[in-house]
Design a protein around this motif. Structure first.
Motif, short mmCIF file in Angstrom:
data_model
loop_
_atom_site.label_atom_id
_atom_site.label_comp_id
_atom_site.label_asym_id
_atom_site.label_seq_id
_atom_site.Cartn_x
_atom_site.Cartn_y
_atom_site.Cartn_z
N LEU A 15 0.94 -1.06 -0.11
CA LEU A 15 0.03 -0.01 0.05
C LEU A 15 0.94 1.25 -0.12
O LEU A 15 1.78 1.47 1.07
CB LEU A 15 -1.10 0.07 1.31
CG LEU A 15 -1.74 -1.15 1.51
CD1 LEU A 15 -2.53 -1.07 2.77
CD2 LEU A 15 -2.69 -1.42 0.25
N VAL A 16 0.77 2.06 -1.25
CA VAL A 16 1.59 3.32 -1.19
C VAL A 16 0.77 4.43 -0.73
O VAL A 16 -0.51 4.57 -1.40
CB VAL A 16 2.00 3.43 -2.45
CG1 VAL A 16 2.89 4.80 -2.78
CG2 VAL A 16 2.91 2.11 -3.00
N ASP A 17 1.16 5.29 0.12
CA ASP A 17 0.33 6.43 0.68
C ASP A 17 0.33 7.55 -0.33
O ASP A 17 1.58 8.02 -0.57
CB ASP A 17 0.66 6.85 2.07
CG ASP A 17 -0.10 8.01 2.68
OD1 ASP A 17 -1.20 8.13 2.01
OD2 ASP A 17 0.13 8.37 3.75
N GLU A 18 -0.57 7.66 -0.87
CA GLU A 18 -0.61 8.86 -1.87
C GLU A 18 -2.00 10.05 -1.69
O GLU A 18 -1.87 11.00 -2.26
CB GLU A 18 -1.22 8.51 -3.30
CG GLU A 18 -0.16 7.54 -3.96
CD GLU A 18 -0.79 7.24 -5.34
OE1 GLU A 18 0.13 7.53 -6.02
OE2 GLU A 18 -1.85 6.53 -5.62
N GLY A 19 -2.31 9.86 -0.31
CA GLY A 19 -3.55 10.77 0.12
C GLY A 19 -3.30 12.14 0.67
O GLY A 19 -4.20 12.71 1.27
N ALA A 20 -2.18 12.39 1.27
CA ALA A 20 -1.72 13.51 1.91
C ALA A 20 -1.55 14.81 1.07
O ALA A 20 -1.09 14.53 0.05
CB ALA A 20 -0.56 13.62 2.85
N PRO A 21 -2.18 15.95 1.36
CA PRO A 21 -2.09 17.25 0.55
C PRO A 21 -0.30 17.63 0.61
O PRO A 21 -0.15 18.03 -0.47
CB PRO A 21 -2.84 18.16 1.05
CG PRO A 21 -3.04 17.65 2.51
CD PRO A 21 -2.94 16.25 2.67
N ARG A 22 0.27 17.27 1.73
CA ARG A 22 1.65 17.70 1.36
C ARG A 22 2.60 16.32 1.65
O ARG A 22 2.20 15.54 2.46
CB ARG A 22 1.84 18.49 2.53
CG ARG A 22 1.12 19.80 2.48
CD ARG A 22 1.61 21.25 3.47
NE ARG A 22 2.41 20.61 4.63
CZ ARG A 22 1.90 20.93 5.86
NH1 ARG A 22 0.94 21.87 6.07
NH2 ARG A 22 2.43 20.52 6.97
N GLU A 23 3.55 16.80 0.88
CA GLU A 23 4.57 15.24 0.77
C GLU A 23 5.14 14.78 2.07
O GLU A 23 5.33 13.80 2.63
CB GLU A 23 5.77 15.59 0.05
CG GLU A 23 6.76 14.32 -0.14
CD GLU A 23 7.71 14.68 -1.28
OE1 GLU A 23 8.69 14.04 -1.05
OE2 GLU A 23 7.49 15.10 -2.11
N GLU A 24 5.19 15.73 3.32
CA GLU A 24 5.65 15.47 4.52
C GLU A 24 4.80 14.78 5.32
O GLU A 24 5.05 14.33 6.46
CB GLU A 24 6.43 16.72 5.08
CG GLU A 24 5.41 18.09 5.39
CD GLU A 24 5.30 18.79 4.32
OE1 GLU A 24 4.66 20.03 4.46
OE2 GLU A 24 5.75 18.72 3.22
N GLU A 25 3.64 14.77 4.95
CA GLU A 25 2.34 14.11 5.74
C GLU A 25 2.27 12.67 5.27
O GLU A 25 1.50 11.94 5.89
CB GLU A 25 1.15 14.85 5.68
CG GLU A 25 1.22 16.28 6.18
CD GLU A 25 -0.21 17.12 6.01
OE1 GLU A 25 -0.87 16.84 5.11
OE2 GLU A 25 -0.10 18.01 6.57
N LEU A 26 3.07 12.41 4.31
CA LEU A 26 2.80 11.03 3.78
C LEU A 26 3.47 9.90 4.66
O LEU A 26 4.51 10.11 5.04
CB LEU A 26 3.38 10.77 2.28
CG LEU A 26 2.66 11.66 1.26
CD1 LEU A 26 3.66 11.41 -0.05
CD2 LEU A 26 1.43 11.18 0.88
N ARG A 27 2.98 8.93 4.64
CA ARG A 27 3.19 7.53 5.73
C ARG A 27 4.28 6.51 4.83
O ARG A 27 4.09 6.68 3.58
CB ARG A 27 2.32 7.12 6.20
CG ARG A 27 1.35 7.68 7.17
CD ARG A 27 2.03 8.28 8.40
NE ARG A 27 1.11 9.05 9.22
CZ ARG A 27 1.57 10.45 9.60
NH1 ARG A 27 2.58 11.00 9.13
NH2 ARG A 27 0.80 11.08 10.33
N GLU A 28 5.04 5.91 5.30
CA GLU A 28 5.76 4.89 4.58
C GLU A 28 4.86 3.92 4.13
O GLU A 28 3.59 3.51 4.76
CB GLU A 28 6.77 4.39 5.67
CG GLU A 28 8.03 5.13 6.18
CD GLU A 28 8.82 5.53 5.05
OE1 GLU A 28 9.12 4.96 4.15
OE2 GLU A 28 9.46 6.80 5.30
N ASP A 29 5.34 3.31 3.20
CA ASP A 29 4.44 2.02 2.33
C ASP A 29 4.40 0.92 3.54
O ASP A 29 4.97 0.73 4.43
CB ASP A 29 5.26 1.31 1.19
CG ASP A 29 5.58 2.30 0.18
OD1 ASP A 29 4.94 3.53 0.43
OD2 ASP A 29 6.26 1.92 -0.66
#
Length: 84
Positions: A15-29
């Motif tokens: 699962l790849v996190d693509e849902g955050a509006p800003r890159e720094e809010e993305l979670r690791e796979d």
């Protein structure tokens, strides 16, 4: 986004996190590996600089699937035709 791979002894879903509006809010796979007798969830923890692994039995996985569709409360699932 997610990927699915079929290995010799397991199915691997990433699962790849693509849902955050800003890159720094993305979670690791999250890498989910389904074996014959258990399922593991693996995610890199940047604070520990290591992977965190959780192993679920197939009964725990079944209960998790059921819990996603139930309201608050305490439950015990039993196979059809069996009573406790």
């Amino acid at each position: 986004m997610f990927t699915i791979e079929h290995d010799f002894d397991a199915t691997i879903v990433t699962l790849v996190d693509e849902g955050a509006p800003r890159e720094e809010e993305l979670r690791e796979d999250i890498i989910i590996t389904a074996f014959e007798d258990c399922v593991t969830l693996r995610q890199f923890d940047p604070q520990r600089d290591d992977d965190v692994v959780i192993t679920l039995s197939l009964v725990q996985l079944r209960d998790l699937g059921a819990a996603l569709d139930l309201p608050e409360g305490s439950y015990r699932l039993t196979p059809k035709g069996q009573t406790r």
